[in-house]
Design an enzyme around this catalytic site. Sequence first.
Site, short mmCIF file in Angstrom:
data_model
loop_
_atom_site.label_atom_id
_atom_site.label_comp_id
_atom_site.label_asym_id
_atom_site.label_seq_id
_atom_site.Cartn_x
_atom_site.Cartn_y
_atom_site.Cartn_z
N GLU A 42 -27.74 -30.68 -30.60
CA GLU A 42 -29.18 -30.70 -30.32
C GLU A 42 -29.84 -31.84 -31.09
O GLU A 42 -29.45 -32.16 -32.21
CB GLU A 42 -29.81 -29.37 -30.74
CG GLU A 42 -31.30 -29.28 -30.47
CD GLU A 42 -31.92 -27.98 -30.95
OE1 GLU A 42 -32.95 -27.58 -30.39
OE2 GLU A 42 -31.38 -27.37 -31.89
N LYS A 114 -34.56 -26.94 -22.86
CA LYS A 114 -34.44 -25.72 -23.66
C LYS A 114 -35.52 -24.71 -23.29
O LYS A 114 -36.72 -25.03 -23.27
CB LYS A 114 -34.54 -26.10 -25.14
CG LYS A 114 -34.35 -24.94 -26.12
CD LYS A 114 -34.40 -25.49 -27.55
CE LYS A 114 -34.21 -24.41 -28.59
NZ LYS A 114 -34.28 -24.97 -29.96
N CYS A 155 -29.22 -24.31 -28.71
CA CYS A 155 -29.57 -23.72 -30.00
C CYS A 155 -30.12 -22.29 -29.93
O CYS A 155 -29.38 -21.35 -29.71
CB CYS A 155 -30.55 -24.65 -30.72
SG CYS A 155 -30.67 -24.34 -32.51
#
Length: 276
Positions: A42, A114, A155
């Site tokens: 990330e 994300k 994440c």
Amino acid sequence: MSIKVAAIQMCSGMDVERNVETLKALVRDAAGQGAIYIQTPEMTGSLQRNRKALFASIRPEETDLVAKAASELARELNIHLHIGSTAIDLGEGKVANRALLFGPDGQKIASYDKIHMFDVDLDNGESWRESATYQPGCEARVIALPFAKLGMAVCYDVRFPHLFRAQALAGAEILTAPAAFTRQTGEAHWSILQRARAIENGAFMISAAQAGVHEDGRETYGHSIIVDPWGKVVAEAGGTGEAVLVAEIDIAAVAAARAKIPNLRNSRDFALVDAV
């Protein structure tokens, strides 16, 4: 089908150009070891807490330095290159935390923004409000690659098992959660979350990570990891600094695990009823 895969561990700073040079060196190392699918962490392009400085350093995807380098590397090395994520300028003060996947021809195969924003207050005084800067995505991704179906996540998404279950039900054999996990949360939960997502979906889990103390002051946990569908840790990096994690995986292990524990098939709808 057995293939070599790699997770690239980085300690990205605030200088995008310097991070890109590190990216190139580590990806070439992984490809030299035979990896045909290579994943970075990330925020590969930079880790920058200062909002003003962040906006000064980012670009739209069409001119982004990480995307350009990744496309060129994928073509040069004849690999599938998965940029775990990088900050992309969407215009009008909006930013995406965007993952990018490039094929051996250098063309972008897919992108993923994300979905789940890291808005938390930790015991050690750390406070994060990702939603203050980043615009969350709203679409999950499963991509059919020549060697496997791949699910994309980033994440904090790893804490939302329904996302990975939806990908597994759509046929994903490799799940991913490239990350910049904080040291505190990583020490507590990183490994068990990675293994849990692999076990409950009978899939490989590959998650490249940021590691160490960064220029913007944050500290990330590292321990980039590759987990097999039975929950065994195939390979894991250390907790600080750069690393190239390479492992050979057999995609047939996915079907074998799902045959032994057919929970994807055995799942049933149910009603949740309040206790009287």
